[in-house]
Design a protein around this motif. Structure first.
Motif, PDB file in Angstrom:
ATOM      1  N   ARG A  24      40.521  -7.545  27.506  1.00 20.98           N
ATOM      2  CA  ARG A  24      41.198  -8.952  27.327  1.00 20.98           C
ATOM      3  C   ARG A  24      42.348  -9.544  28.124  1.00 20.98           C
ATOM      4  NH1 ARG A  24      45.288  -6.759  22.548  1.00 20.98           N
ATOM      5  NH2 ARG A  24      45.803  -9.110  23.131  1.00 20.98           N
ATOM      6  N   LEU A  25      42.210  -8.656  29.278  1.00 20.72           N
ATOM      7  CA  LEU A  25      43.130  -9.066  30.444  1.00 20.72           C
ATOM      8  C   LEU A  25      41.900 -10.064  30.890  1.00 20.72           C
ATOM      9  CD1 LEU A  25      44.812  -6.605  31.956  1.00 20.72           C
ATOM     10  CD2 LEU A  25      45.759  -9.054  31.323  1.00 20.72           C
ATOM     11  N   GLY A  26      40.511 -10.649  30.973  1.00 19.48           N
ATOM     12  CA  GLY A  26      39.436 -11.157  31.986  1.00 19.48           C
ATOM     13  C   GLY A  26      39.444 -12.863  31.701  1.00 19.48           C
ATOM     14  N   PRO A  27      39.560 -13.300  31.090  1.00 18.77           N
ATOM     15  CA  PRO A  27      39.991 -14.513  31.047  1.00 18.77           C
ATOM     16  C   PRO A  27      40.980 -15.280  32.100  1.00 18.77           C
ATOM     17  CG  PRO A  27      39.350 -14.683  28.707  1.00 18.77           C
ATOM     18  CD  PRO A  27      40.063 -12.927  29.274  1.00 18.77           C
ATOM     19  N   LEU A  28      41.654 -14.409  32.356  1.00 19.74           N
ATOM     20  CA  LEU A  28      43.464 -14.605  33.119  1.00 19.74           C
ATOM     21  C   LEU A  28      42.624 -14.492  34.480  1.00 19.74           C
ATOM     22  CD1 LEU A  28      46.147 -15.926  33.016  1.00 19.74           C
ATOM     23  CD2 LEU A  28      46.898 -13.705  32.913  1.00 19.74           C
ATOM     24  N   TRP A  29      42.161 -12.894  33.617  1.00 17.83           N
ATOM     25  CA  TRP A  29      41.680 -12.683  35.531  1.00 17.83           C
ATOM     26  C   TRP A  29      40.519 -13.570  36.393  1.00 17.83           C
ATOM     27  CZ3 TRP A  29      36.999 -10.207  36.490  1.00 17.83           C
ATOM     28  CH2 TRP A  29      36.418  -9.782  38.141  1.00 17.83           C
ATOM     29  N   ARG A  30      39.690 -13.716  34.995  1.00 18.31           N
ATOM     30  CA  ARG A  30      38.648 -15.362  35.867  1.00 18.31           C
ATOM     31  C   ARG A  30      39.422 -16.693  36.188  1.00 18.31           C
ATOM     32  NH1 ARG A  30      35.938 -11.684  32.212  1.00 18.31           N
ATOM     33  NH2 ARG A  30      35.857 -13.701  30.910  1.00 18.31           N
ATOM     34  N   GLU A  31      40.293 -16.893  35.701  1.00 22.02           N
ATOM     35  CA  GLU A  31      41.081 -18.105  35.971  1.00 22.02           C
ATOM     36  C   GLU A  31      41.744 -18.008  37.108  1.00 22.02           C
ATOM     37  OE1 GLU A  31      41.536 -22.247  34.255  1.00 22.02           O
ATOM     38  OE2 GLU A  31      40.941 -20.510  33.197  1.00 22.02           O
ATOM     39  N   ALA A  87      54.369 -17.145  25.626  1.00 25.44           N
ATOM     40  CA  ALA A  87      52.529 -16.771  26.594  1.00 25.44           C
ATOM     41  C   ALA A  87      51.302 -17.769  26.631  1.00 25.44           C
ATOM     42  CB  ALA A  87      51.694 -15.593  25.369  1.00 25.44           C
ATOM     43  N   GLU A  88      51.515 -18.717  25.093  1.00 29.18           N
ATOM     44  CA  GLU A  88      50.639 -19.984  25.442  1.00 29.18           C
ATOM     45  C   GLU A  88      51.629 -20.852  26.588  1.00 29.18           C
ATOM     46  OE1 GLU A  88      49.722 -21.169  21.871  1.00 29.18           O
ATOM     47  OE2 GLU A  88      51.076 -20.405  21.107  1.00 29.18           O
ATOM     48  N   ALA A  89      53.189 -21.057  26.757  1.00 31.25           N
ATOM     49  CA  ALA A  89      53.323 -22.058  27.139  1.00 31.25           C
ATOM     50  C   ALA A  89      53.209 -20.984  29.113  1.00 31.25           C
ATOM     51  CB  ALA A  89      55.002 -21.923  26.992  1.00 31.25           C
ATOM     52  N   ASP A  90      53.844 -19.985  29.226  1.00 28.37           N
ATOM     53  CA  ASP A  90      52.660 -19.884  30.619  1.00 28.37           C
ATOM     54  C   ASP A  90      51.228 -20.074  30.710  1.00 28.37           C
ATOM     55  OD1 ASP A  90      55.274 -18.811  30.984  1.00 28.37           O
ATOM     56  OD2 ASP A  90      54.747 -16.727  30.339  1.00 28.37           O
ATOM     57  N   ALA A  91      50.501 -19.822  30.125  1.00 30.63           N
ATOM     58  CA  ALA A  91      49.226 -19.944  30.354  1.00 30.63           C
ATOM     59  C   ALA A  91      48.981 -21.257  30.185  1.00 30.63           C
ATOM     60  CB  ALA A  91      48.038 -19.255  28.682  1.00 30.63           C
ATOM     61  N   GLY A 124      48.807 -11.575  26.565  1.00 37.39           N
ATOM     62  CA  GLY A 124      48.828 -12.367  25.770  1.00 37.39           C
ATOM     63  C   GLY A 124      48.939 -13.940  26.348  1.00 37.39           C
ATOM     64  N   MET A 125      48.742 -13.869  27.245  1.00 38.54           N
ATOM     65  CA  MET A 125      48.438 -15.151  28.318  1.00 38.54           C
ATOM     66  C   MET A 125      47.052 -15.591  28.322  1.00 38.54           C
ATOM     67  SD  MET A 125      50.477 -15.239  31.351  1.00 38.54           S
ATOM     68  CE  MET A 125      50.079 -15.940  32.665  1.00 38.54           C
ATOM     69  N   SER A 126      46.065 -14.795  28.508  1.00 43.08           N
ATOM     70  CA  SER A 126      44.936 -13.849  28.681  1.00 43.08           C
ATOM     71  C   SER A 126      44.385 -14.656  27.130  1.00 43.08           C
ATOM     72  CB  SER A 126      44.255 -13.022  28.515  1.00 43.08           C
ATOM     73  OG  SER A 126      43.405 -12.543  29.684  1.00 43.08           O
ATOM     74  N   VAL A 127      44.878 -14.026  26.204  1.00 45.16           N
ATOM     75  CA  VAL A 127      44.668 -14.295  25.192  1.00 45.16           C
ATOM     76  C   VAL A 127      44.695 -16.307  24.935  1.00 45.16           C
ATOM     77  CG1 VAL A 127      44.460 -13.943  22.700  1.00 45.16           C
ATOM     78  CG2 VAL A 127      44.487 -12.191  24.371  1.00 45.16           C
ATOM     79  N   ALA A 128      45.824 -16.500  25.142  1.00 47.01           N
ATOM     80  CA  ALA A 128      45.647 -17.661  25.132  1.00 47.01           C
ATOM     81  C   ALA A 128      44.577 -18.968  25.623  1.00 47.01           C
ATOM     82  CB  ALA A 128      46.702 -18.425  26.103  1.00 47.01           C
ATOM     83  N   LEU A 129      44.534 -17.915  27.151  1.00 49.48           N
ATOM     84  CA  LEU A 129      43.528 -19.135  27.564  1.00 49.48           C
ATOM     85  C   LEU A 129      42.200 -19.760  26.523  1.00 49.48           C
ATOM     86  CD1 LEU A 129      44.293 -18.551  31.312  1.00 49.48           C
ATOM     87  CD2 LEU A 129      44.462 -20.475  30.121  1.00 49.48           C
ATOM     88  N   ARG A 130      42.149 -18.207  26.289  1.00 48.11           N
ATOM     89  CA  ARG A 130      40.788 -18.346  25.145  1.00 48.11           C
ATOM     90  C   ARG A 130      41.065 -18.910  23.979  1.00 48.11           C
ATOM     91  NH1 ARG A 130      37.655 -12.992  25.336  1.00 48.11           N
ATOM     92  NH2 ARG A 130      39.574 -12.590  23.036  1.00 48.11           N
ATOM     93  N   ARG A 131      41.987 -18.895  22.808  1.00 45.80           N
ATOM     94  CA  ARG A 131      42.492 -18.997  21.720  1.00 45.80           C
ATOM     95  C   ARG A 131      43.579 -20.196  21.203  1.00 45.80           C
ATOM     96  NH1 ARG A 131      41.437 -12.797  19.705  1.00 45.80           N
ATOM     97  NH2 ARG A 131      39.848 -12.117  20.025  1.00 45.80           N
ATOM     98  N   SER A 132      44.210 -20.493  22.398  1.00 46.77           N
ATOM     99  CA  SER A 132      45.160 -21.552  22.096  1.00 46.77           C
ATOM    100  C   SER A 132      44.838 -22.830  21.588  1.00 46.77           C
ATOM    101  CB  SER A 132      46.859 -20.846  22.940  1.00 46.77           C
ATOM    102  OG  SER A 132      47.180 -22.150  22.682  1.00 46.77           O
ATOM    103  N   PRO A 133      45.071 -23.010  20.530  1.00 48.11           N
ATOM    104  CA  PRO A 133      45.023 -25.029  20.677  1.00 48.11           C
ATOM    105  C   PRO A 133      45.832 -25.678  21.173  1.00 48.11           C
ATOM    106  CG  PRO A 133      45.402 -24.015  18.265  1.00 48.11           C
ATOM    107  CD  PRO A 133      45.033 -23.098  19.348  1.00 48.11           C
ATOM    108  N   VAL A 134      47.175 -25.039  21.524  1.00 47.12           N
ATOM    109  CA  VAL A 134      47.518 -25.695  22.424  1.00 47.12           C
ATOM    110  C   VAL A 134      47.599 -25.617  23.968  1.00 47.12           C
ATOM    111  CG1 VAL A 134      50.330 -25.691  23.369  1.00 47.12           C
ATOM    112  CG2 VAL A 134      49.627 -25.028  20.935  1.00 47.12           C
ATOM    113  N   VAL A 135      47.288 -24.836  24.577  1.00 44.88           N
ATOM    114  CA  VAL A 135      45.989 -24.756  26.037  1.00 44.88           C
ATOM    115  C   VAL A 135      45.095 -25.227  26.282  1.00 44.88           C
ATOM    116  CG1 VAL A 135      45.777 -23.211  27.862  1.00 44.88           C
ATOM    117  CG2 VAL A 135      47.228 -22.318  25.939  1.00 44.88           C
TER     118      VAL A 135
END
Length: 397
Positions: free
Chosen positions: A252-259, A325-329, A366-377
């Protein structure tokens, strides 16, 4: 059971003892670890000395007919006590040591009485399989047989009650393990009951020796196996669950790590751990890479971007933790764009850049999940990319 069948669980216990030996030596002051090791040792000895070939060898080596009977009965009593002590130490609570010592003392008396009764009795004919029924009417031997079967039944009834009461107070894999152990203890009660029924039939002139000779040993072997499974289920499944949870965190940390990984690359090659390293180390490495990337982005973090994203997430129905988490992302996404637009690092060298570090601890998963799924991000990313494209066209124009 066949003669050789007794040696299979005995060998399995021996292997387990060798594997667990070093850890027991290191933690020899842990009563739970000591009692578990004692249980495995006694279980292996019971199966080894109860095997008909071993019975014959012991009798020949000592020169006393049926001497192995006293050994097996004493080991069974000691094994019953070890099961009780293990359950008591496992459950914990007040007076654990006192209760354990009382059970040990009680079964020590049973073992001493077993030896005394065997010495007082007379069993000249060697019986490797049907000793209980063959000598059911022999003075002192009769009392010894009833004593060890009663002690075995009492121990297993007590353990069944403890497991059921404990299972009603817990949940998860521990409850499953306790219920499985209860089935094993019930099987051992069946072993004692079958033996006592066969012995009682002999007292009354009947003959149901097959219950004692063939049926009871099968129940005993099944009971020991089920009990062993019950003891292992909570520990093994908890370990599997922990490993699964750790690898899930890694994934789950993958998206944030790659970013963030490119942002944390400062021109030197970081030390990487091997792919076969434990999952905990893999997660630690990934978190370290993420923190390195965020450290490089701190000067570009914009609190206003974060505040607007937080308000948008709350308005969309997110709870406080998820909204943070969405705000941080979103802030990370904007910082990456700002860093890309600042190839000369003017923001980094500015005196006021250090003030952007405010914000406290962040939920990396939470940030990593938000990067991939959050419509706000996603919306913020589109707006940032569109703004960057407009600015680029204006510079070209």
């Amino acid at each position: 059971m066949h003669d050789s069948s007794y040696y299979v669980p005995a060998a399995a216990m021996a292997v387990a003892l060798v594997i667990k030996g070093p850890s027991v030596l290191r933690g020899r002051r842990d009563p739970l670890l000591r009692s578990a090791y004692a249980l495995m040792l006694l279980a292996g000895l019971v199966f080894f000395f109860a095997a008909p070939p071993t019975i014959g060898w012991v009798n020949r080596a000592t020169g006393v007919s049926n001497f192995s009977v006293a050994i097996v009965y004493s080991l069974l009593s000691a094994f019953s006590a070890s099961c009780l002590v293990l359950l008591i130490n496992w459950r914990g609570g007040p007076n654990t040591r006192l209760v354990s010592r009382r059970w040990i003392a009680g079964y020590a008396v049973v073992i001493a009485a077993t030896v005394v009764l065997f010495a007082l009795g007379d069993a000249p004919v060697e019986r490797r399989r049907d000793f209980d029924t063959y000598y059911a009417n022999t003075p002192y031997m009769r009392e010894m047989i009833v004593l060890y079967l009663t002690a075995l039944a009492v121990a297993n009834v007590s353990m069944t009650v403890v497991c059921w009461r404990w299972a009603l107070k817990v949940s998860g894999w521990l409850r499953v393990g306790l219920l499985v152990m209860s089935v094993g203890f019930l099987s051992n009660i069946g072993f004692a009951a079958a033996k006592l029924i066969a012995v009682n039939a002999r007292w009354n002139g009947g003959n149901v020796d097959y219950l004692s000779t063939y049926f009871a040993p099968t129940l005993s072997a099944a009971g020991e196996l089920v009990c062993a499974i019950g003891f292992c289920v909570p520990m093994a499944c908890q370990r599997i669950g922990d490993v699964w949870s750790t690898w899930s965190t890694y994934r789950r940390l993958g998206p944030l790590w790659r970013e963030l990984r490119p942002a944390g690359d400062h021109g030197h090659r970081a030390v990487r751990i091997a792919w076969w390293a434990p999952a905990e180390l893999q997660v630690t490495q990934r978190e370290s890479d993420i923190h390195d990337g965020m450290l490089a982005l701190y000067p570009y973090f914009d609190p206003e971007v974060r505040a607007r994203a937080y308000d948008a997430a709350v308005a969309a129905g997110s709870g406080p933790d998820r909204a943070r988490a969405e705000a941080d992302a979103t802030m990370v996404t904007a910082a990456l764009r700002a860093r890309a637009d600042d190839p000369e690092g003017k923001v980094v060298s500015a005196p006021s850049s250090a003030s952007a570090k405010a914000g406290g601890p962040r939920d990396l998963v939470g940030m990593s999940v938000a990067l991939r799924r959050s419509p706000v991000v996603a919306t913020a990313r589109e707006r940032i990319e569109a703004g960057a494209g407009t600015a680029s066209r204006e510079r070209i124009g």
